[in-house]
Design a protein around this motif. Structure first.
Motif, short mmCIF file in Angstrom:
data_model
loop_
_atom_site.label_atom_id
_atom_site.label_comp_id
_atom_site.label_asym_id
_atom_site.label_seq_id
_atom_site.Cartn_x
_atom_site.Cartn_y
_atom_site.Cartn_z
N TYR A 41 -10.73 73.45 15.38
CA TYR A 41 -9.77 73.12 16.44
C TYR A 41 -10.27 71.92 17.26
O TYR A 41 -9.51 71.02 17.61
CB TYR A 41 -9.56 74.31 17.35
N SER A 66 -4.96 82.88 21.86
CA SER A 66 -5.65 81.59 22.01
C SER A 66 -5.87 80.95 20.65
O SER A 66 -6.34 81.61 19.71
CB SER A 66 -6.99 81.80 22.72
N HIS A 67 -5.58 79.64 20.56
CA HIS A 67 -5.79 78.90 19.31
C HIS A 67 -7.17 78.25 19.26
O HIS A 67 -7.60 77.81 18.19
CB HIS A 67 -4.73 77.80 19.17
#
Length: 576
Positions: free
Chosen positions: A182, A108-109
């Motif tokens: 993010y 997962s980013h």
């Protein structure tokens, strides 16, 4: 419609065209600006919807991981196995749980860290390296999203399901922390170039943004942002820096507003500059056009109108009119030419009037002289020859001869009627029938009796039928004279069964009577006079034709036009 355009209408049309053109382009420029604005707003709405979908996916992913680990068997039974496991196995079990958490971070980013906190003994397993990361877990009492120290967390509790109205102690808390960087990078999807900015608004406070947020805009947004509206809300904001449009999208899952604002002036200023330049250009063209129209009116239209007015005076017969207006352009020579032309016409008409009167008098006298002597001699000889044998014939001859000469000697008027002309022809034919074996037929419709005509238009044709037709053919004896009304005039026909003419002779005769000069001698003078008087009086629409009839003789057809030609000075035949 185009044929009826006058100079005045053209000037009005030109002014109207300039005004309409200016109005249309102004409206088009307004519509273009509105179109650009709507296009930008729709693009921004599309971007904010796209960003919202990304955030929803991130939120769903984080919620899924939080729920997953809250219900994971290894996590659920971790503390219950504490009595059964050795310290080594216990530590290995913790490492396995941590490894499972770290595996999520690899795939997962958006997730920054995942932690699990047991309330009763303070055990804390996390992927974070921050020793203070456990603090947010201690005060959690409900499942859901929460903003802690400018970080966004999703917290899941165990027991995961609770019965309504009962409070069960919380065994452990699973917390999923999203990456702040993010989330900031996601905002880039909602930005349209350097004139735009985006940020998250939480509890009327700016949470994250990649760029500096205008405090006035943030304050304005906080007043209009609504948590109960799923649609994207647009509002306008005006400041010294320019005009802005603001879009607000509420994200219920994280109780946050996604805000974007764009300065419209950066996009519309070029259009506005072009519009100003265009408006100035159109206004300059309008002023120039009005000046040209003024010059056109002063130097051209006014002079043309004056010239037209003077020509109308000439048409009304005022040949003494002159143009005294002085100009310094081409109209000066035109006005001088007009004055010279009218002066020449005035003299020409004076001369022509005198000449026409003399010619009419001479033609009438010549015609009368041509008709009278030969006819009179023959009639008198007939009276002498039958005076003793037939007194009745003498009386009839004398009666018709007297009526005939009374008519011929009292032609004081220029116009007579068809009835009187036909009566003259009847007198003549009656006289001729007494001395010769001649039968005649005269037909005149009652409605044509009072039609005015020029005198002696029919008699020369009737006399020509007798002298050059019947008298030159043995056994010929029929003459027909009739009149009939047509749509465009009156047709008078004189037919005989005399000698007649061949087609070549008819062509020569029609050509000869059209000569300007009268024929030499006496032969043909009568028909030549009739033709030219017919044309002079009634115009070129009137005709005189010769054809060979079924008897072998000659038929003469004279057409008298009822109306004069346009612009002519010919007589008008009015037959009611």
């Amino acid at each position: 419609m185009i044929k009826n355009v006058t100079m005045k209408r053209f000037i009005y049309f030109f002014i109207f065209f300039l005004l309409v053109t200016l109005s249309l382009f102004f409206i088009m420029n307004k519509l273009s600006s509105k179109t650009v604005e709507n296009s930008l707003i729709n693009t921004s709405k599309g971007q904010i919807e796209y960003t919202n979908r990304i955030l929803e996916d991130i939120v769903a992913e984080a919620s899924l991981y939080g729920t997953r680990f809250a219900a994971d068997n290894d996590v659920r039974f971790f503390k219950s196995q504490l009595q059964e496991l050795s310290n080594y196995d216990y530590q290995m079990k913790m490492n396995e749980i941590r490894t499972s958490l770290e595996d999520i971070l690899i795939s997962s980013h958006a997730i920054d860290s995942i932690g699990i906190y047991w309330r009763f003994d303070g055990t804390y397993i996390t992927t974070s390296h921050d020793p203070l990361s456990v603090q947010p877990f201690k005060d959690i009492s409900e499942r859901g999203w929460r903003t802690v120290n400018n970080s966004l967390y999703y917290f899941a509790l165990y027991p995961y399901f609770r019965e309504p109205g009962k409070t069960a102690p919380i065994e452990y808390v699973v917390g999923v922390q999203l990456k702040t960087d993010y989330l900031k990078n996601v905002l880039e999807n909602a930005i349209s170039g350097e004139s735009s900015n985006a940020f998250y608004l939480v509890n009327n406070s700016v949470l994250w943004s990649n760029r500096k947020v205008d405090g006035n805009i943030a304050e304005a947004v906080s007043r209009v942002a609504k948590a109960d509206t799923p649609e994207t809300i647009k509002s306008d904001f005006r400041s010294r820096e320019g005009d802005y449009y603001i879009l607000s999208k509420y994200i219920p899952a994280i109780d946050t507003h996604l805000i974007t604002y764009t300065r419209m002036s950066d996009f519309l200023d070029p259009l506005n500059r072009n519009r100003h330049v265009f408006n100035i250009s159109i206004f300059a063209i309008l002023l120039l056009g009005l000046y040209v129209i003024y010059l056109f009116y002063r130097n051209f239209y006014r002079n043309v109108h004056l010239l037209q007015k003077k020509f109308h005076h000439v048409e009304q017969g005022n040949y003494g009119t002159r143009i005294m207006h002085k100009t310094k352009n081409e109209f000066s020579g035109l006005f001088n030419s007009f004055n010279h032309m009218v002066s020449e016409i005035q003299g020409l008409f004076a001369s022509l009037k005198t000449e026409t009167e003399l010619r009419r008098s001479a033609e009438l006298k010549q015609l009368q002289a041509q008709i009278n002597p030969h006819f009179l001699y023959n009639s008198l000889f007939f009276v002498m020859s039958v005076a003793h044998s037939s007194p009745d014939s003498v009386i009839r001859m004398s009666k018709h001869l007297a009526a005939y000469y009374r008519y011929m000697t009292k032609l004081e008027r220029q116009d007579v009627t068809l009835a009187s002309e036909f009566q003259l022809a009847e007198h003549y034919l009656t006289i001729m029938s007494l001395s010769k074996q001649i039968r005649y037929e005269i037909s005149l419709p009652h409605e044509l009796s009072d039609c005015p005509v020029k005198p002696l238009m029919i008699q020369p044709i009737v006399e020509n039928a007798i002298q050059h037709g019947i008298e030159e053919r043995q056994g010929a004896h029929q003459v027909v004279v009739r009149a009939e009304k047509q749509d465009n005039g009156i047709l008078i026909t004189v037919a005989d069964d005399g000698k007649g003419l061949a087609p070549q002779e008819i062509a020569r005769l029609e050509s000869r009577i059209q000569y300007e000069a009268s024929p030499e001698g006496t032969r043909g003078v009568g028909l030549w006079n009739v033709y030219h008087r017919l044309i002079n009086a009634y115009g070129d629409s009137s005709t005189l034709h010769f054809i060979q009839n079924d008897w072998g003789g000659l038929t003469v057809r004279m057409h008298i036009a009822l109306q004069p030609e346009e612009g002519g000075q010919h007589a008008t035949v009015d037959c009611g």
